[in-house]
Design an enzyme around this catalytic site. Sequence first.
Site, PDB file in Angstrom:
ATOM      1  N   ASP A   1       0.848  -1.192   0.000  1.00 50.78           N
ATOM      2  CA  ASP A   1       0.000   0.000   0.000  1.00 50.78           C
ATOM      3  C   ASP A   1       0.885   1.243   0.000  1.00 50.78           C
ATOM      4  O   ASP A   1       2.019   1.209   0.507  1.00 50.78           O
ATOM      5  CB  ASP A   1      -0.886   0.018   1.250  1.00 50.78           C
ATOM      6  CG  ASP A   1      -1.962  -1.056   1.210  1.00 50.78           C
ATOM      7  OD1 ASP A   1      -2.279  -1.540   0.109  1.00 50.78           O
ATOM      8  OD2 ASP A   1      -2.480  -1.415   2.289  1.00 50.78           O
TER       9      ASP A   1
ATOM     10  N   TYR B   1       6.781  -8.341   8.801  1.00 50.72           N
ATOM     11  CA  TYR B   1       6.476  -6.921   8.984  1.00 50.72           C
ATOM     12  C   TYR B   1       6.776  -6.492  10.421  1.00 50.72           C
ATOM     13  O   TYR B   1       6.699  -7.298  11.352  1.00 50.72           O
ATOM     14  CB  TYR B   1       4.989  -6.645   8.737  1.00 50.72           C
ATOM     15  CG  TYR B   1       4.499  -6.938   7.348  1.00 50.72           C
ATOM     16  CD1 TYR B   1       4.466  -5.945   6.363  1.00 50.72           C
ATOM     17  CD2 TYR B   1       4.030  -8.205   7.015  1.00 50.72           C
ATOM     18  CE1 TYR B   1       3.986  -6.209   5.089  1.00 50.72           C
ATOM     19  CE2 TYR B   1       3.554  -8.488   5.742  1.00 50.72           C
ATOM     20  CZ  TYR B   1       3.536  -7.487   4.784  1.00 50.72           C
ATOM     21  OH  TYR B   1       3.063  -7.756   3.520  1.00 50.72           O
TER      22      TYR B   1
ATOM     23  N   ASP C   1      -6.598   1.634   8.969  1.00 49.07           N
ATOM     24  CA  ASP C   1      -5.376   2.385   9.266  1.00 49.07           C
ATOM     25  C   ASP C   1      -5.765   3.831   9.570  1.00 49.07           C
ATOM     26  O   ASP C   1      -6.926   4.219   9.433  1.00 49.07           O
ATOM     27  CB  ASP C   1      -4.336   2.275   8.140  1.00 49.07           C
ATOM     28  CG  ASP C   1      -4.835   2.821   6.804  1.00 49.07           C
ATOM     29  OD1 ASP C   1      -5.759   3.660   6.815  1.00 49.07           O
ATOM     30  OD2 ASP C   1      -4.316   2.404   5.764  1.00 49.07           O
TER      31      ASP C   1
ATOM     32  N   ARG D   1      -3.423  -4.906   8.262  1.00 52.39           N
ATOM     33  CA  ARG D   1      -4.392  -3.933   8.797  1.00 52.39           C
ATOM     34  C   ARG D   1      -5.571  -4.645   9.464  1.00 52.39           C
ATOM     35  O   ARG D   1      -6.044  -4.242  10.519  1.00 52.39           O
ATOM     36  CB  ARG D   1      -4.929  -3.055   7.662  1.00 52.39           C
ATOM     37  CG  ARG D   1      -3.985  -1.987   7.187  1.00 52.39           C
ATOM     38  CD  ARG D   1      -4.623  -1.178   6.074  1.00 52.39           C
ATOM     39  NE  ARG D   1      -4.660  -1.887   4.803  1.00 52.39           N
ATOM     40  CZ  ARG D   1      -5.575  -1.691   3.845  1.00 52.39           C
ATOM     41  NH1 ARG D   1      -6.566  -0.834   4.056  1.00 52.39           N
ATOM     42  NH2 ARG D   1      -5.514  -2.342   2.716  1.00 52.39           N
TER      43      ARG D   1
END
Length: 297
Positions: free
Chosen positions: A39, A67, A81, A181
């Site tokens: 993203d 991550y 988010d 997310r």
Amino acid sequence: MLNGILVIDKEKGMTSADVVYQLRKVLHIKKIGHAGTLDPDVTGVLPIAIGQATKLIELMHTQNKRYIGQGILGFATDSCDISGKITASKKITNKVKSTEIKDAMQEFVGQIEQVPPIYSAVRVNGRHLYEYARAGIEVERPKRQVKIFAYNLVNEPIFDKEKGQEMFDFEIECSKGTYVRSLINDLGTQLKIPAVMKSLRRTSSSGFDISQSVKLSEITEDPKLIDQIIQPIDSFFRNYVQMDLDDKLWSKVKNGAAISLKTNAKKVALSYNNKVKAIYRKDGTIYRPYLMLLQNE
């Protein structure tokens, strides 16, 4: 011709397609693509396949990803988010203990069913979910099976009594198709406190990590640098069972023939003249072509 994998440390504000476009323009290469979309607000490892390495993109997608990031307990948004519209909030009056967060995280480790965020690139009836969201059209989001290998709390969470929020650092290792997310949003559901992702950085993808990466600006400012930093195609297969071919076997492999091999591995990287030429997959008692590379000598 340039062949290999360039590991870009994508910066915030760019799409993955933007990175490919810039590299195609500065390197004058048509055969180029990325593995694993990030993203625009997410930074970190974006593997770029160049030349014959573009044949690996589908295989690259199947690799696990890692991550690190930050989440906030106290409110949730429609995009999961902080760029989204707030959909729920709850002022925290007492610090949420790290043990509670850790225990909640462990509930998601393993094979889970996940619903992608409405603001995502998943397609339904030929349209991206984010297109439905922007048009205000409600649509059923397809559930998907993903695997979470690790979901850990990093450091002690920071409680802000004035805001009634708590910020926490996390690290995640997951399979392809996982929306981090959504994992943060679902963590909030587990804790009965709305949660949202504040930031995210991918540290590993397709078998390459952040230590092997370069900024896009380094390449655009000095395109010749790519010759020193591009990862060879063979580096992607370092965890595969490797077998060297003699002239007789090579003559069969280059024509895509089935062969017998002294191994029980499901997939084997076959090399000739010190270069991986093909990936063969086990089929009963013999091996057949799975991916042909046939790199130039």
